[in-house]
Enzyme design. Structure first.
Site, PDB file in Angstrom:
ATOM      1  N   SER A   1       1.019  -1.114   0.086  1.00 29.58           N
ATOM      2  CA  SER A   1      -0.076  -0.015  -0.117  1.00 29.58           C
ATOM      3  C   SER A   1       0.849   1.165   0.029  1.00 29.58           C
ATOM      4  O   SER A   1       1.765   1.338   1.020  1.00 29.58           O
ATOM      5  CB  SER A   1      -0.705  -0.076   1.268  1.00 29.58           C
ATOM      6  OG  SER A   1      -1.420   1.419   1.265  1.00 29.58           O
TER       7      SER A   1
ATOM      8  N   HIS B   1      -0.788  -1.407  -4.255  1.00 34.10           N
ATOM      9  CA  HIS B   1      -2.122  -1.058  -3.715  1.00 34.10           C
ATOM     10  C   HIS B   1      -2.585   0.427  -3.619  1.00 34.10           C
ATOM     11  O   HIS B   1      -1.511   1.204  -3.004  1.00 34.10           O
ATOM     12  CB  HIS B   1      -2.324  -1.732  -2.490  1.00 34.10           C
ATOM     13  CG  HIS B   1      -3.551  -1.703  -1.658  1.00 34.10           C
ATOM     14  ND1 HIS B   1      -4.691  -2.570  -1.991  1.00 34.10           N
ATOM     15  CD2 HIS B   1      -4.104  -0.829  -0.787  1.00 34.10           C
ATOM     16  CE1 HIS B   1      -5.742  -2.234  -1.293  1.00 34.10           C
ATOM     17  NE2 HIS B   1      -5.499  -1.353  -0.762  1.00 34.10           N
TER      18      HIS B   1
ATOM     19  N   ASP C   1      -4.654   3.634  -2.542  1.00 40.22           N
ATOM     20  CA  ASP C   1      -5.786   3.825  -1.517  1.00 40.22           C
ATOM     21  C   ASP C   1      -6.530   5.162  -1.655  1.00 40.22           C
ATOM     22  O   ASP C   1      -5.465   5.999  -1.506  1.00 40.22           O
ATOM     23  CB  ASP C   1      -5.373   3.840  -0.142  1.00 40.22           C
ATOM     24  CG  ASP C   1      -5.234   2.400   0.273  1.00 40.22           C
ATOM     25  OD1 ASP C   1      -6.111   1.557   0.235  1.00 40.22           O
ATOM     26  OD2 ASP C   1      -4.170   2.126   1.018  1.00 40.22           O
TER      27      ASP C   1
ATOM     28  N   MET D   1      -8.974   7.799  -0.990  1.00 37.27           N
ATOM     29  CA  MET D   1      -9.904   8.357   0.369  1.00 37.27           C
ATOM     30  C   MET D   1     -10.356   9.820   0.169  1.00 37.27           C
ATOM     31  O   MET D   1      -9.866  10.536  -0.388  1.00 37.27           O
ATOM     32  CB  MET D   1      -9.282   8.444   1.717  1.00 37.27           C
ATOM     33  CG  MET D   1      -8.570   7.166   1.890  1.00 37.27           C
ATOM     34  SD  MET D   1      -7.565   7.180   3.608  1.00 37.27           S
ATOM     35  CE  MET D   1      -6.670   5.676   3.696  1.00 37.27           C
TER      36      MET D   1
ATOM     37  N   HIS E   1      -7.810   0.808  -4.678  1.00 40.26           N
ATOM     38  CA  HIS E   1      -9.043   0.382  -3.492  1.00 40.26           C
ATOM     39  C   HIS E   1      -9.764   1.916  -3.168  1.00 40.26           C
ATOM     40  O   HIS E   1      -9.145   2.794  -2.558  1.00 40.26           O
ATOM     41  CB  HIS E   1      -8.391   0.013  -2.262  1.00 40.26           C
ATOM     42  CG  HIS E   1      -8.985  -0.294  -0.851  1.00 40.26           C
ATOM     43  ND1 HIS E   1      -8.585  -0.092   0.257  1.00 40.26           N
ATOM     44  CD2 HIS E   1     -10.459  -0.269  -0.684  1.00 40.26           C
ATOM     45  CE1 HIS E   1      -9.536  -0.412   1.195  1.00 40.26           C
ATOM     46  NE2 HIS E   1     -10.556  -0.331   0.700  1.00 40.26           N
TER      47      HIS E   1
ATOM     48  N   MET F   1     -12.039   4.233  -1.131  1.00 41.00           N
ATOM     49  CA  MET F   1     -12.778   4.299   0.108  1.00 41.00           C
ATOM     50  C   MET F   1     -13.315   5.652  -0.119  1.00 41.00           C
ATOM     51  O   MET F   1     -13.151   6.721   0.441  1.00 41.00           O
ATOM     52  CB  MET F   1     -11.620   4.110   1.168  1.00 41.00           C
ATOM     53  CG  MET F   1     -11.093   3.191   1.392  1.00 41.00           C
ATOM     54  SD  MET F   1      -9.709   2.849   2.533  1.00 41.00           S
ATOM     55  CE  MET F   1      -8.399   3.161   1.183  1.00 41.00           C
TER      56      MET F   1
ATOM     57  N   MET G   1     -11.349  -6.042   4.962  1.00 42.15           N
ATOM     58  CA  MET G   1     -10.705  -5.034   5.865  1.00 42.15           C
ATOM     59  C   MET G   1     -10.505  -5.471   7.296  1.00 42.15           C
ATOM     60  O   MET G   1     -11.338  -5.988   7.938  1.00 42.15           O
ATOM     61  CB  MET G   1     -11.543  -3.638   5.793  1.00 42.15           C
ATOM     62  CG  MET G   1     -11.464  -2.819   4.516  1.00 42.15           C
ATOM     63  SD  MET G   1     -10.029  -2.382   3.868  1.00 42.15           S
ATOM     64  CE  MET G   1      -9.227  -1.391   5.204  1.00 42.15           C
TER      65      MET G   1
ATOM     66  N   PHE H   1      -7.050   4.885   7.691  1.00 44.79           N
ATOM     67  CA  PHE H   1      -5.544   5.100   8.021  1.00 44.79           C
ATOM     68  C   PHE H   1      -4.583   3.992   8.108  1.00 44.79           C
ATOM     69  O   PHE H   1      -5.110   2.820   8.301  1.00 44.79           O
ATOM     70  CB  PHE H   1      -5.647   5.793   9.363  1.00 44.79           C
ATOM     71  CG  PHE H   1      -6.321   6.776   9.735  1.00 44.79           C
ATOM     72  CD1 PHE H   1      -5.848   8.050   9.239  1.00 44.79           C
ATOM     73  CD2 PHE H   1      -7.573   6.867   9.826  1.00 44.79           C
ATOM     74  CE1 PHE H   1      -6.528   9.180   9.542  1.00 44.79           C
ATOM     75  CE2 PHE H   1      -8.551   8.066   9.905  1.00 44.79           C
ATOM     76  CZ  PHE H   1      -7.837   9.177   9.734  1.00 44.79           C
TER      77      PHE H   1
ATOM     78  N   ASP I   1      -6.472  -6.415   4.074  1.00 46.96           N
ATOM     79  CA  ASP I   1      -5.779  -5.084   4.036  1.00 46.96           C
ATOM     80  C   ASP I   1      -5.895  -4.426   5.501  1.00 46.96           C
ATOM     81  O   ASP I   1      -7.072  -4.145   6.003  1.00 46.96           O
ATOM     82  CB  ASP I   1      -6.442  -4.212   3.247  1.00 46.96           C
ATOM     83  CG  ASP I   1      -6.081  -2.954   3.061  1.00 46.96           C
ATOM     84  OD1 ASP I   1      -5.004  -2.487   3.624  1.00 46.96           O
ATOM     85  OD2 ASP I   1      -6.751  -1.962   2.188  1.00 46.96           O
TER      86      ASP I   1
ATOM     87  N   GLY J   1       1.046  -1.943   4.042  1.00 45.98           N
ATOM     88  CA  GLY J   1       1.725  -0.428   3.790  1.00 45.98           C
ATOM     89  C   GLY J   1       2.807  -0.192   4.886  1.00 45.98           C
ATOM     90  O   GLY J   1       3.997  -0.360   4.340  1.00 45.98           O
TER      91      GLY J   1
HETATM   92  C1  DX5 Z   1      -6.392   1.605   5.246  1.00 42.23           C
HETATM   93  C2  DX5 Z   1      -5.804   1.290   3.952  1.00 42.23           C
HETATM   94  C3  DX5 Z   1      -4.802   0.325   4.094  1.00 42.23           C
HETATM   95  C4  DX5 Z   1      -3.620   1.001   4.453  1.00 42.23           C
HETATM   96  C5  DX5 Z   1      -3.065  -0.278   5.342  1.00 42.23           C
HETATM   97  O1  DX5 Z   1      -7.508   2.064   5.279  1.00 42.23           O
HETATM   98  O2  DX5 Z   1      -6.989   0.621   3.010  1.00 42.23           O
HETATM   99  O3  DX5 Z   1      -4.366  -0.003   2.648  1.00 42.23           O
HETATM  100  O4  DX5 Z   1      -2.591   1.403   3.892  1.00 42.23           O
HETATM  101  O5  DX5 Z   1      -1.755  -0.055   5.988  1.00 42.23           O
HETATM  102  P1  DX5 Z   1      -1.124  -0.751   7.223  1.00 42.23           P
HETATM  103  O6  DX5 Z   1      -0.631  -1.919   6.293  1.00 42.23           O
HETATM  104  O7  DX5 Z   1      -0.117   0.212   7.643  1.00 42.23           O
HETATM  105  O8  DX5 Z   1      -2.029  -1.168   7.975  1.00 42.23           O
HETATM  106 ZN    ZN Z   2      -6.403  -0.455   1.246  1.00 38.17          ZN
END
Ligand code: DX5
Ligand code: ZN
Length: 216
Positions: A7, A32, A34, A36, A66, A68, A137, A143, A175, A197
């Protein structure tokens, strides 16, 4: 066979292209991405122009997008044009999930669905024949760097069993809070894509972290 999808939310954005190249060269099968919107989740990340730039620099990568966001159907075409390979949206965000899956496929990309930790996993069983990926998830979305929620393991196993019962094989991805320990639990339960991530990009040696997770 595990596919690692680092990520980039946890990458150093001043060196994003170089970081992505490093993890791909180390064996990551996807990137990946993300997105938001500050509405579906209480955070804002990055969007279409960043994906377009990455895709221009690294055209052969698989972009695991992804979303969100509250309105994935409206924005999916722009992400597809920018280079997305698979677009995953949250079932909690839309009223007509099969129609949203069709809309994403109509953009010429793969379609995935994601579920937050509190969404009953059984609710997506009827959708399994329609998708390329189910993203579980293991934290509340929004975050990076949160602690893994162990209930994700049994949710993955339930999805694996439902896929087997229906004779379908979407990717099962997980994830949030993935490291060598939690990743191994998820892989044993049936996940074949691990999103990570902070475990990758906060490591002293991200390439070594990728190699360790790919070997699970
Ligand atoms: C959270 C994201 C994840 C995030 C994962 O909302 O969808 O993809 O980047 O981060 P880590 O691996 O640090 O939990
Ligand atoms: Zn994600």
């Amino acid at each position: 066979m595990i596919t690692l999808s680092p990520s980039i939310l946890s990458a150093d954005f001043a060196n994003l292209g170089a970081h992505c190249r490093t993890v791909l060269d180390a064996g990551a099968g996807m990137l990946h991405f993300d997105v938001m919107d500050g509405h579906f989740v209480p955070n804002i990340s990055f969007g279409v122009p960043v994906l377009a730039s990455l895709h221009k620099a690294l055209p052969d990568a698989f972009y695991d997008v992804h979303l969100m966001i509250s309105d994935p159907v409206t924005y999916a075409p722009a992400f597809a044009r920018a280079g997305a390979s698979c677009i995953t949206f949250h079932v909690e965000a839309v009223q007509d999930v099969p129609a949203a899956i069709r809309a994403i496929r109509d953009c010429g990309v793969q379609a995935g669905i994601s579920i937050k930790p509190g969404t009953p996993v059984e609710s997506v069983f009827p959708l399994l024949p329609l998708v390329d990926m189910v993203l579980v998830m293991s934290v509340e979305p929004g975050f990076g760097g949160q602690a893994f929620q162990p209930v994700a393991v049994e949710r993955i196993a339930a999805l694996r069993d439902a896929c087997r019962a229906q004779g379908v094989k979407p990717h099962i991805s997980v994830d949030g809070g993935i490291n060598a320990e939690t990743g191994a639990l998820c892989a044993a339960a049936g996940a074949d894509v691990l999103v990570a991530g902070s475990t990758v990009f906060s490591a002293a040696d991200p390439a070594a972290a990728v190699a360790a997770l790919c070997a699970l």
